[in-house]
Design a protein around this motif. Structure first.
Motif, PDB file in Angstrom:
ATOM      1  N   CYS A 128     -10.038   9.510  -1.823  1.00  0.00           N
ATOM      2  CA  CYS A 128      -9.514   8.192  -1.430  1.00  0.00           C
ATOM      3  C   CYS A 128      -9.105   7.456  -2.701  1.00  0.00           C
ATOM      4  CB  CYS A 128     -10.577   7.406  -0.672  1.00  0.00           C
ATOM      5  SG  CYS A 128     -10.059   5.738  -0.206  1.00  0.00           S
ATOM      6  N   TYR A 129      -7.838   7.054  -2.764  1.00  0.00           N
ATOM      7  CA  TYR A 129      -7.343   6.361  -3.951  1.00  0.00           C
ATOM      8  C   TYR A 129      -7.534   4.849  -3.856  1.00  0.00           C
ATOM      9  CZ  TYR A 129      -5.084  10.845  -4.765  1.00  0.00           C
ATOM     10  OH  TYR A 129      -4.842  12.177  -4.964  1.00  0.00           O
ATOM     11  N   GLY A 130      -7.550   4.325  -2.641  1.00  0.00           N
ATOM     12  CA  GLY A 130      -7.738   2.893  -2.507  1.00  0.00           C
ATOM     13  C   GLY A 130      -7.322   2.369  -1.151  1.00  0.00           C
ATOM     14  N   GLN A 131      -7.330   1.066  -1.055  1.00  0.00           N
ATOM     15  CA  GLN A 131      -7.014   0.383   0.196  1.00  0.00           C
ATOM     16  C   GLN A 131      -5.869  -0.599   0.001  1.00  0.00           C
ATOM     17  OE1 GLN A 131     -10.089  -1.484   2.956  1.00  0.00           O
ATOM     18  NE2 GLN A 131      -9.154  -3.334   2.100  1.00  0.00           N
ATOM     19  N   LEU A 132      -4.855  -0.472   0.839  1.00  0.00           N
ATOM     20  CA  LEU A 132      -3.779  -1.456   0.916  1.00  0.00           C
ATOM     21  C   LEU A 132      -4.192  -2.508   1.919  1.00  0.00           C
ATOM     22  CD1 LEU A 132      -0.806  -2.415   0.454  1.00  0.00           C
ATOM     23  CD2 LEU A 132      -0.203  -0.947   2.389  1.00  0.00           C
ATOM     24  N   SER A 133      -4.070  -3.766   1.553  1.00  0.00           N
ATOM     25  CA  SER A 133      -4.457  -4.868   2.432  1.00  0.00           C
ATOM     26  C   SER A 133      -3.269  -5.800   2.647  1.00  0.00           C
ATOM     27  CB  SER A 133      -5.615  -5.670   1.818  1.00  0.00           C
ATOM     28  OG  SER A 133      -6.730  -4.845   1.567  1.00  0.00           O
ATOM     29  N   MET A 134      -3.038  -6.156   3.918  1.00  0.00           N
ATOM     30  CA  MET A 134      -1.976  -7.100   4.268  1.00  0.00           C
ATOM     31  C   MET A 134      -2.615  -8.242   5.043  1.00  0.00           C
ATOM     32  SD  MET A 134       1.045  -4.434   5.394  1.00  0.00           S
ATOM     33  CE  MET A 134       2.384  -5.518   4.822  1.00  0.00           C
ATOM     34  N   TYR A 135      -2.226  -9.476   4.712  1.00  0.00           N
ATOM     35  CA  TYR A 135      -2.875 -10.646   5.291  1.00  0.00           C
ATOM     36  C   TYR A 135      -1.854 -11.607   5.908  1.00  0.00           C
ATOM     37  CZ  TYR A 135      -6.572  -9.045   2.126  1.00  0.00           C
ATOM     38  OH  TYR A 135      -7.497  -8.284   1.445  1.00  0.00           O
ATOM     39  N   ARG A 136      -2.290 -12.287   6.959  1.00  0.00           N
ATOM     40  CA  ARG A 136      -1.517 -13.373   7.561  1.00  0.00           C
ATOM     41  C   ARG A 136      -2.422 -14.580   7.740  1.00  0.00           C
ATOM     42  NH1 ARG A 136       1.789 -10.083  12.339  1.00  0.00           N
ATOM     43  NH2 ARG A 136       3.366  -9.152  10.970  1.00  0.00           N
TER      44      ARG A 136
END
Length: 205
Positions: A128-136
Motif C-alpha cells: 500500500c503506497y498511500g491514501q488519496l482523500s477527497m473532501y466536500r
C-alpha cells in the motif's frame, strides 16, 4: 479529458512527490471536491509524507498526532490497514451523528472544513503506497456512486506512478507526450534552479 490529464501526469516518469500537486489539482476536473490530499504510508501504514491542498493549523495537527493518530477509536493505521485489506479500493464515508458529537470532530475535523469524504487506496499487491482523500464541505452534496466510478478510472494510473521508478533527469522524461491543459503548464528545473524545460503554457504563466 480529465482522465487523460491524470494519466499523462502519472506516466511522465516524475517522482510521486513532484507529480502529486498537479494530480490533486487535475482531479477536481474529474470529481468535484472542496479539497484533495494524499497521505504516503510505509509498510506499517504509518504516515511518512503528506501533500494536501488544505492543511490543519499547526497546533491542531500536533493535537491530532498526540491524541488521535494512534487512539483505538480514531487510529489512522488501523482504519487504513482494514481498508487496504478490502477488495474495493474506494470508500465513500458517511459519518454518524455520534461522530459529529465526538471529541475527534470537535478538536480536529471541524477545523478542516470537511463534511463529506471519499478515500481511495493506492496499492499494488500487498504494498500500500498511500491514501488519496477527497473532501466536500457541509454545503456540498455527498459523494455519489457516479463519483466513485469516475475516481476508479484513474486509481490504477496513480498506482503506476508509485510502482514505476522515476526518471532521473529531464532528458529521460518523455516531454513529447506532455500537452498543456490550458490552465496549467510544466516547468522542470535542475538542481541549480535553471530551467531545463518549459512548456508553452508554463512560459506564458
Amino acid at each position: 479529458t480529465a482522465v487523460a490529464h491524470v494519466r499523462q501526469l502519472c506516466h511522465l516518469g516524475l517522482s510521486p512527490e513532484l507529480a502529486m500537486p498537479a494530480i490533486l489539482t487535475a482531479l477536481h476536473d474529474l470529481v468535484a471536491s472542496d479539497s484533495n490530499g494524499f497521505f504516503w504510508v510505509d509498510e506499517n501504514y504509518d504516515i511518512t509524507n503528506i501533500c494536501a491542498e488544505k492543511l490543519l493549523p499547526p497546533e491542531v495537527m500536533r493535537r491530532y498526532f498526540e491524541e488521535f493518530y494512534d487512539a483505538p477509536q480514531t487510529s489512522f493505521k488501523a482504519r487504513l490497514r482494514a481498508f487496504a485489506a478490502q477488495k474495493d479500493m474506494i470508500q465513500i464515508m458517511t459519518q454518524t451523528e455520534q461522530f459529529y458529537r465526538s471529541d475527534y470532530y470537535d478538536k480536529i475535523w471541524r477545523h478542516f472544513g470537511a463534511h463529506h469524504a471519499m478515500y481511495a487506496i493506492v496499492r499494488r499487491g500487498a504494498r500500500c503506497y498511500g491514501q488519496l482523500s477527497m473532501y466536500r464541505s457541509a454545503n456540498d452534496k455527498p459523494f455519489s456512486e457516479r463519483d466513485r466510478r469516475e475516481l476508479a478510472k484513474v486509481v490504477g494510473y496513480m498506482t503506476d506512478l508509485f510502482a514505476t521508478p522515476a526518471r532521473t533527469t529531464a532528458s529521460d522524461i518523455p516531454l513529447d507526450h506532455y500537452y498543456d491543459s490550458g490552465y496549467s503548464g510544466m516547468m522542470l528545473l535542475d538542481d541549480k534552479g535553471e530551467v531545463s524545460f518549459a512548456s508553452p503554457q508554463a512560459q506564458r504563466l
